[in-house]
Design a protein around this motif. Structure first.
Motif, mmCIF file in Angstrom:
data_model
loop_
_atom_site.group_PDB
_atom_site.id
_atom_site.type_symbol
_atom_site.label_atom_id
_atom_site.label_comp_id
_atom_site.label_asym_id
_atom_site.label_seq_id
_atom_site.Cartn_x
_atom_site.Cartn_y
_atom_site.Cartn_z
ATOM 1 N N SER A 1 0.823 -1.210 0.000
ATOM 2 C CA SER A 1 0.000 0.000 0.000
ATOM 3 C C SER A 1 0.856 1.259 0.000
ATOM 4 O O SER A 1 0.539 2.234 -0.690
ATOM 5 C CB SER A 1 -0.962 -0.002 1.190
ATOM 6 N N SER B 1 2.380 1.680 -3.365
ATOM 7 C CA SER B 1 1.397 2.018 -4.398
ATOM 8 C C SER B 1 1.329 3.513 -4.682
ATOM 9 O O SER B 1 0.840 3.921 -5.732
ATOM 10 C CB SER B 1 0.007 1.511 -3.979
ATOM 11 N N PHE C 1 -5.828 2.926 -1.720
ATOM 12 C CA PHE C 1 -4.653 2.138 -1.358
ATOM 13 C C PHE C 1 -3.580 2.969 -0.649
ATOM 14 O O PHE C 1 -3.082 2.576 0.408
ATOM 15 C CB PHE C 1 -4.051 1.474 -2.597
ATOM 16 N N SER C 2 -3.226 4.115 -1.252
ATOM 17 C CA SER C 2 -2.087 4.886 -0.757
ATOM 18 C C SER C 2 -2.429 5.759 0.438
ATOM 19 O O SER C 2 -1.512 6.303 1.075
ATOM 20 C CB SER C 2 -1.518 5.762 -1.885
ATOM 21 N N ILE D 1 -5.844 2.456 3.129
ATOM 22 C CA ILE D 1 -5.272 1.153 3.468
ATOM 23 C C ILE D 1 -3.864 1.320 4.037
ATOM 24 O O ILE D 1 -3.483 0.626 4.992
ATOM 25 C CB ILE D 1 -5.265 0.228 2.238
ATOM 26 N N ALA D 2 -3.089 2.254 3.486
ATOM 27 C CA ALA D 2 -1.737 2.487 3.989
ATOM 28 C C ALA D 2 -1.764 2.929 5.447
ATOM 29 O O ALA D 2 -1.035 2.391 6.288
ATOM 30 C CB ALA D 2 -1.032 3.535 3.126
#
Length: 311
Positions: A18, A21, A230-231, A234-235
């Motif tokens: 993540s 990404s 994602f970045s 989730i990260a």
């Protein structure tokens, strides 16, 4: 292998992917959009998604909280991300940008030298020198082996980004020492305030220059969602969970997996060439990190090798 161990391995893999990404999403989005424009829509979406979860707490905010997070947002998001995204937009491979940004913990460690441990300070500067040597090997390899010659200033931008992120880390630590660490307000509120500050700075920078426009490319919108989901979410969520299960030092060590992961990811997704000098450079940077991390038994843990920041 116990299920708890498998869960921890999976969580660490998600964390590395993540955070890596961010470089890939930047490459994906800046192909059809400018850096400022892509970041504006990213942080607009991030702010909108977070607003319902923090709206009930906005009235209780103090000016100190807002000011603190605005400074972090400027240094760790606006200045950092704009520098990296402009470099990638200019043609710098995502993997190379990740390798240069990997110097950030070494820069932070050197800038936060502890006067009570002179030996530790010398080790940190030695580690920084070795790390710079590794990045130099990567850059020289790109110049000599790549078919596309890039302007030297593009390589300087990720380094500037690493410096601004180091300053943000030191500022955050200084506020913690003064017992004004407002990042202890949880995860969502600081992220919301920092994102709003970044959004305002992007608007103030991009609007007068005509850089803000509604993207007409599907690929750009995919990148915006990619970077938001994602970045960002989730990260940060994976970071939050890992810090409850592992020490900050062990979590920070995972960040050093980002350059090789990004390098391979970009090669598979975009066909970026991987030269042998990149692997040599990564190994040298890793050696610099190992030197910085090695502390005498009488010394306290090295400063600056702590929490990663958003890309």
């Amino acid at each position: 292998m116990p299920s708890s161990a498998l869960y921890l391995i999976l969580l660490q893999a998600i964390f590395v992917l993540s955070w890596s990404s961010g470089f890939i999403g930047a490459r994906l989005g800046t192909e059809d959009a400018g850096a400022i424009n892509l970041l504006f829509w990213r942080f607009l979406l991030v702010s909108i998604c977070l607003l319902p979860f923090v709206a009930h707490r906005l009235r209780t905010l103090s000016w100190a909280q807002v000011r603190y997070n605005a400074v972090i947002g400027f240094l760790a998001q606006f200045a950092y991300l704009v520098s990296v995204y402009i470099a990638i937009r200019g043609g710098l491979p995502a993997g190379i940008a990740a390798i240069i940004c990997a110097l950030q913990p070494l820069i932070t460690a050197s800038m936060s030298r502890n006067d009570q441990h002179e030996r530790s300070g010398r080790q940190e500067w030695l580690g920084l020198g070795v790390g710079f040597a590794g990045v130099s090997v990567v850059i020289l390899g790109e110049y000599s082996l790549s078919t596309t010659q890039l302007a030297p200033w593009l390589y300087a931008l990720p380094l500037i980004a690493a410096v601004t992120l180091s300053i943000a880390t030191l500022y955050q630590r200084r506020q913690a020492v003064l017992e004004t660490d407002h990042s202890k307000d949880g995860l969502l509120m600081p992220l919301f305030l920092q994102s709003c500050a970044t959004l305002a700075l992007l608007a103030a920078t991009g609007a007068p220059l005509g850089l803000i426009e509604v993207p007409g490319s599907t690929q750009v919108w995919v990148a915006v969602v990619w970077l938001t989901l994602f970045s960002t979410f989730i990260a940060y969520l994976s970071l939050w969970v890992l810090l409850k299960k592992l020490s900050a030092t062990r979590v920070s060590a995972l960040v050093y997996l980002e350059p090789p992961v990004t390098l391979l990811w970009a090669a598979l997704m975009f066909g970026d060439a991987i030269h042998w000098t990149a692997y040599v450079g990564i190994a040298i940077v890793a050696a610099g990190i190992a030197i910085t991390r090695h502390q005498p038994r009488s010394a306290s843990p090295a400063n600056g090798l702590r929490e990663p920041k958003q890309l």
